[in-house]
Design an enzyme around this catalytic site. Structure first.
Site, short mmCIF file in Angstrom:
data_model
loop_
_atom_site.label_atom_id
_atom_site.label_comp_id
_atom_site.label_asym_id
_atom_site.label_seq_id
_atom_site.Cartn_x
_atom_site.Cartn_y
_atom_site.Cartn_z
N HIS A 27 0.84 -1.20 0.00
CA HIS A 27 0.00 0.00 0.00
C HIS A 27 0.88 1.24 0.00
O HIS A 27 2.10 1.16 0.15
CB HIS A 27 -0.99 0.00 1.17
CG HIS A 27 -0.38 0.02 2.54
ND1 HIS A 27 0.22 1.14 3.08
CD2 HIS A 27 -0.28 -0.96 3.48
CE1 HIS A 27 0.64 0.85 4.30
NE2 HIS A 27 0.36 -0.41 4.56
N CYS A 60 3.33 -4.52 6.78
CA CYS A 60 2.96 -4.25 5.39
C CYS A 60 4.15 -3.66 4.64
O CYS A 60 5.15 -3.25 5.24
CB CYS A 60 1.79 -3.27 5.33
SG CYS A 60 0.22 -3.99 5.83
#
Length: 160
Positions: free
Chosen positions: A113, A136
């Site tokens: 992301h 992430c």
């Protein structure tokens, strides 16, 4: 004696730098028989904070993009292993006061992301090439969007 010790240490570091500079991600991927269900393959190089995106097929991959990224910190590391691209979404985090754009799942709650934005659109945390996420893989917004737009579900992701 100290001079010789420093000289040999510097020569050793120079050799290590030369090896690193000559490292070719395409050769690495093609020599390891990596395959994917799609025409794309992603290799995340944790040591160099790079998301390497390839197009092609087993033993015939061509590097199309190599993006700087941020990975998980020591207490919440990015998981190493082999995964496949799953669900995608436009953004998340609004209920917590931020936005991460263009998420693409590779394992459970682990995602590619964007960097973190405030709700007003300003950058909250834009640092890359660091280990500071909750696991992430953070990218610039435009690079996260490229993955979101182009990498299909089922694409193989190898994280080492």
């Amino acid at each position: 004696m100290k001079f010789l010790s420093r000289l040999f240490r510097n020569m050793k570091n120079m050799r290590a730098d030369n090896v690193k500079q000559n490292f070719n991600p395409t050769n690495y991927v093609n020599s390891n028989n990596f395959s994917s269900e799609t025409d794309y393959f992603i290799w995340v190089d944790l040591k160099n904070f790079k998301v390497n995106i390839f197009n092609g097929s087993t033993n015939n991959w061509t590097l199309v993009h190599s993006y700087l990224c941020t990975i998980g910190k020591k207490t919440t590391p990015t998981p190493k292993g082999t995964y496949t691209i799953g669900i995608k979404g436009l953004y998340f985090g609004v209920n917590k006061g931020y936005k991460c754009w263009y998420y693409t799942q590779f394992k459970g709650n682990y995602l590619f992301h964007s960097i973190i934005y405030n709700l007003d659109g300003s950058i909250r945390d834009g640092r890359l090439k660091m280990a500071l996420s909750d696991g992430c893989i953070r990218l610039t917004k435009i690079n996260a969007k490229w993955i979101w737009d182009n990498i299909p579900r089922g694409t193989k992701v190898v994280i080492k």
